[in-house]
Motif scaffolding. Structure first.
Motif, short mmCIF file in Angstrom:
data_model
loop_
_atom_site.label_atom_id
_atom_site.label_comp_id
_atom_site.label_asym_id
_atom_site.label_seq_id
_atom_site.Cartn_x
_atom_site.Cartn_y
_atom_site.Cartn_z
N ALA A 34 0.82 -1.21 0.00
CA ALA A 34 0.00 0.00 0.00
C ALA A 34 0.86 1.26 0.00
O ALA A 34 0.42 2.31 -0.48
CB ALA A 34 -0.91 -0.01 1.23
N ALA A 35 2.08 1.15 0.50
CA ALA A 35 2.94 2.33 0.61
C ALA A 35 3.56 2.73 -0.72
O ALA A 35 3.74 3.93 -1.00
CB ALA A 35 4.05 2.07 1.63
N LEU A 36 3.88 1.77 -1.57
CA LEU A 36 4.63 2.07 -2.79
C LEU A 36 3.95 3.11 -3.68
O LEU A 36 4.62 4.03 -4.18
CB LEU A 36 4.88 0.77 -3.58
CG LEU A 36 5.85 -0.22 -2.91
CD1 LEU A 36 5.97 -1.50 -3.73
CD2 LEU A 36 7.23 0.42 -2.72
N PRO A 37 2.64 3.05 -3.93
CA PRO A 37 2.01 4.08 -4.78
C PRO A 37 2.00 5.47 -4.15
O PRO A 37 1.84 6.47 -4.87
CB PRO A 37 0.57 3.56 -4.96
CG PRO A 37 0.62 2.12 -4.60
CD PRO A 37 1.67 2.00 -3.55
N LEU A 38 2.19 5.56 -2.83
CA LEU A 38 2.13 6.85 -2.15
C LEU A 38 3.49 7.55 -2.12
O LEU A 38 3.56 8.75 -1.86
CB LEU A 38 1.64 6.65 -0.71
CG LEU A 38 0.28 5.96 -0.54
CD1 LEU A 38 -0.01 5.75 0.95
CD2 LEU A 38 -0.82 6.79 -1.19
N LEU A 39 4.57 6.81 -2.36
CA LEU A 39 5.92 7.37 -2.19
C LEU A 39 6.21 8.59 -3.07
O LEU A 39 6.90 9.51 -2.61
CB LEU A 39 6.96 6.27 -2.46
CG LEU A 39 7.08 5.22 -1.35
CD1 LEU A 39 7.98 4.07 -1.80
CD2 LEU A 39 7.64 5.85 -0.08
N THR A 67 8.38 13.18 0.81
CA THR A 67 9.80 13.55 0.88
C THR A 67 10.56 12.71 1.88
O THR A 67 11.79 12.71 1.89
CB THR A 67 9.94 15.04 1.28
OG1 THR A 67 9.24 15.25 2.52
CG2 THR A 67 9.36 15.94 0.21
N SER A 68 9.83 12.00 2.76
CA SER A 68 10.48 11.16 3.76
C SER A 68 9.54 10.03 4.14
O SER A 68 8.32 10.12 3.91
CB SER A 68 10.88 11.96 5.00
OG SER A 68 9.75 12.61 5.56
N ALA A 69 10.12 8.96 4.70
CA ALA A 69 9.31 7.80 5.07
C ALA A 69 9.86 7.17 6.34
O ALA A 69 11.08 7.06 6.51
CB ALA A 69 9.29 6.78 3.93
N SER A 126 11.70 1.23 -6.09
CA SER A 126 10.60 1.99 -6.69
C SER A 126 11.05 3.36 -7.18
O SER A 126 10.30 4.08 -7.84
CB SER A 126 9.47 2.17 -5.67
OG SER A 126 9.83 3.12 -4.67
N GLY A 127 12.29 3.73 -6.85
CA GLY A 127 12.82 5.03 -7.27
C GLY A 127 12.75 6.09 -6.19
O GLY A 127 13.13 7.24 -6.44
N PHE A 128 12.28 5.76 -5.00
CA PHE A 128 12.18 6.74 -3.91
C PHE A 128 13.59 7.13 -3.45
O PHE A 128 14.38 6.29 -3.03
CB PHE A 128 11.39 6.14 -2.75
CG PHE A 128 11.25 7.07 -1.57
CD1 PHE A 128 10.46 8.21 -1.66
CD2 PHE A 128 11.90 6.81 -0.39
CE1 PHE A 128 10.33 9.06 -0.58
CE2 PHE A 128 11.78 7.65 0.71
CZ PHE A 128 10.98 8.78 0.61
N GLY A 129 13.89 8.43 -3.53
CA GLY A 129 15.21 8.91 -3.13
C GLY A 129 15.18 9.78 -1.91
O GLY A 129 16.20 10.40 -1.56
N GLY A 130 14.03 9.84 -1.22
CA GLY A 130 13.93 10.67 -0.03
C GLY A 130 14.52 10.01 1.20
O GLY A 130 15.12 8.94 1.15
#
Length: 464
Positions: free
Chosen positions: A49-54, A58-60, A77-81
Motif C-alpha cells: 500500500a505504501a509504494l504508490p504513495l511514495l 519527501t520522507s518515510a 521503486s525510485g524513492f530517493g527521499g
C-alpha cells in the motif's frame, strides 16, 4: 516552530509516509505531528500500500518484520527521499541489513517522536551526500583494522560488524570481559564512521566519583564531554557504574538530543553519537537496579560483543609480537625472541586479564629478558611479596617502651598525616603527568579516592 516547519515553508510541502502494520504506532506519530504543525502525513499498513504513495512524499518512516526486504522494495521503486526504519526489537542483524539495503537510519520501538524527528532531519539529502563523501575517504587502518590487531575469525567478525554499524547514528553498546579492548573498539567505531574528522571524547564512569560525573559529562563553568564531542563520538566506558541521577540526565539527552550544563536551566542541542561499554552483564545490572532499564534499551540499539583473548587463537602470538616490538623500542632494548617453549606457554595460557594482561606481561618480558631470548620463567605470574614484619615484632617489651619514649624527640619534625598524604598523592600525579588512574595504581588506591581527595582540597582552599 519546529525545524520541520521551517523546511516546509522554504521548499514547499514536506510529506511523511508512515508505514507500519500496527495502527497504534501510526496513531502515536499522527497525534504528535498534529500538535506541532510540522509536516503532512499519509499512512499505509504495509509496503504494497505504501509504494504508490511514495512519489508524493519527501520522507518515510517504515516499520516492518522484514526491514531489509522493505527497504529494497522502496528504493527499487525510485524513492530517493529520507528513509528511516523502525525496528521492533534491538537487533544488530536487522539494523545492519536495513542500512546496507539503503535505509538512512534506524530507530527503536517503542518510538520516541522527538528522536524520530531528529533522525529524519539529520538524513536530509544534503546531509546524506556529505555523509557519503566523508565515508568514501580511506579508513585509518593502523594495525589490522582502525588501530585494532587480530586476524582470527572472531576478530574478523568484529571488524565486519564495526564497518556495518559505523554508518548509523544509533548508539552502540560494547560488551566484553575486562581487558578485551572495548575502548579501542569504541575508537574504531568512530574512525570507521563519517564522524572520523570530528572529536572522539572518552569518559570512564568507573573512575569519576558520582559527585563529579554530571559536571564531567555535561559541564558547569567549563565545557563538559558532551560539548567537546560535538559532531563526533562520545565513549562512555563502564556505563553501568554511572550514578542513577546522572543516568536520568543522560536518558533525557538520548530522548531529546538536548542537555543543560549543571546549574543552568537553558538547554542546548548536541549532535553526538554515543558508544557505551561495560565489562559487566548489563541485564544483571538492570535487574539489580544499578542501570536504568529504559536507558539500557536506548543505548543498546546496536550491541557489539567482544571475544575474550582465549577465544582468538594465534592472535595471542600476533599481539605478543606487536607489544614486544613496541616496548623494546620504548626501552631502547633489542626485541626478545620467542623460543618454542614460550610459544606453547603463550598458547596454553588462559589470560583471565585478556589483552591487558598480555600487554603487561610483554612489558615485563622486555625489561627482564637477557641476551635477547625469552625464558619460560619470565612468563610465570610474579609472586606476591611477603608482608613486612610488623614494627617491633620479636623485640622485647623494654625495647619497645624505650623506642616509644624516644619518639618524643621527633615531635618538632613530625608532620600531620594529612600533609604527608597530600604530598605523596600530588607527587604521584605529577610523576604520571596528571594521569589519575596511573597515579592511583602506583599508590594502591582507587582513582575515585584521588578524585575525592582533590575535590576536598579544592573545597578547603575556597573556604580558607
Amino acid at each position: 516552530m519546529s525545524q520541520f516547519s521551517l523546511a516546509r515553508r522554504s521548499s514547499g510541502p514536506a510529506r511523511l509516509l508512515i508505514c507500519d502494520p500496527d495502527p497504534a504506532v501510526r496513531a502515536i506519530v499522527r497525534a504528535a505531528l498534529a500538535r506541532r504543525d510540522s509536516l503532512d502525513m499519509i499512512e499505509a499498513a504495509d509496503i504494497a500500500a505504501a509504494l504508490p504513495l511514495l512519489p508524493r512524499c519527501t520522507s518515510a518512516l517504515v516499520g516492518s518484520d522484514e526491514p531489509e526486504d522493505a527497504v529494497r522494495r522502496i528504493r527499487a521503486s525510485g524513492f530517493g527521499g529520507t528513509l528511516v526504519v523502525a525496528l521492533g526489537e534491538s537487533s544488530v542483524s536487522g539494523a545492519v541489513a536495513a542500512m546496507r539495503a539503503g535505509a538512512d537510519d534506524v530507530v527503536q520501538k517503542p518510538l520516541v517522536v522527538e528522536e524520530v524527528m531528529d533522525r529524519l532531519l539529520a538524513a536530509t539529502p544534503a546531509r546524506r551526500a556529505e555523509r557519503r563523501r566523508r565515508a568514501a575517504r580511506p579508513l585509518p587502518r593502523g594495525g589490522d583494522f582502525c588501530g585494532l590487531y587480530g586476524r582470527s575469525a572472531p576478530m574478523q567478525a568484529v571488524y565486519a560488524q564495526i564497518e556495518r554499524l559505523a554508518a548509523s547514528r544509533a548508539a552502540v553498546f560494547v560488551t566484553g570481559e575486562s581487558g578485551t579492548g572495548k575502548d579501542l573498539v569504541a575508537a574504531a567505531v568512530h574512525a570507521a564512521s563519517s564522524r572520523r574528522d570530528a572529536p572522539f571524547v572518552a569518559l570512564n564512569c568507573a573512575v569519576i566519583p558520582a559527585e563529579l560525573m554530571e559536571i564531567a559529562l555535561f559541564g558547569r563553568e567549563d565545557a563538559g564531554a558532551m560539548d567537546r564531542a560535538q559532531s563526533g563520538t562520545l565513549h562512555l566506558d563502564e556505563i553501568t557504574q554511572m550514578d542513577l541521577a546522572c543516568q536520568a540526565r543522560l536518558m533525557h539527552f538520548v530522548e531529546t538530543g538536548r542537555f543543560s550544563p549543571v546549574g543552568e536551566v537553558t538547554e542546548r542541542e548536541a549532535d553526538v553519537r554515543l558508544v557505551c561499554a561495560t565489562s559487566r552483564d548489563p541485564l544483571e545490572e538492570v535487574r539489580a537496579g544499578r542501570l536504568r532499564e529504559d536507558l539500557y534499551y536506548r543505548l543498546a540499539v546496536l550491541p557489539l560483543a567482544l571475544p575474550p583473548l582465549r577465544a582468538r587463537g594465534d592472535d595471542v602470538l600476533l599481539l605478543a609480537e606487536t607489544f614486544l616490538a613496541r616496548f623494546a623500542g620504548e626501552e631502547g632494548r633489542p626485541m626478545p625472541r620467542f623460543t618454542p617453549e614460550v610459544v606453547e606457554a603463550l598458547r596454553a595460557r588462559r589470560f583471565p586479564g585478556n589483552v591487558r594482561e598480555l600487554q603487561n606481561l610483554m612489558r615485563r618480558v622486555v625489561v627482564l629478558s637477557e641476551g635477547g631470548t625469552i625464558l619460560p620463567g619470565l612468563l610465570a605470574e610474579p609472586e606476591a611479596p611477603e608482608a613486612p614484619e610488623a614494627p617491633g615484632a620479636g623485640r622485647p617489651p623494654e625495647v619497645l617502651i624505650q623506642g616509644w619514649s624516644d619518639s618524643f624527640a621527633w615531635q618538632g619534625r613530625v608532620e600531620p598525616l594529612s600533609v604527608v598524604e597530600r604530598r605523596a598523592i600530588e607527587a604521584a600525579i605529577a610523576a604520571f603527568d596528571g594521569n589519575i588512574s596511573l597515579a592511583a595504581a602506583a599508590l594502591d588506591l582507587s582513582p575515585s579516592t584521588l578524585y575525592r581527595k582533590k575535590l576536598a582540597w579544592g573545597e578547603r582552599t575556597r573556604l580558607s
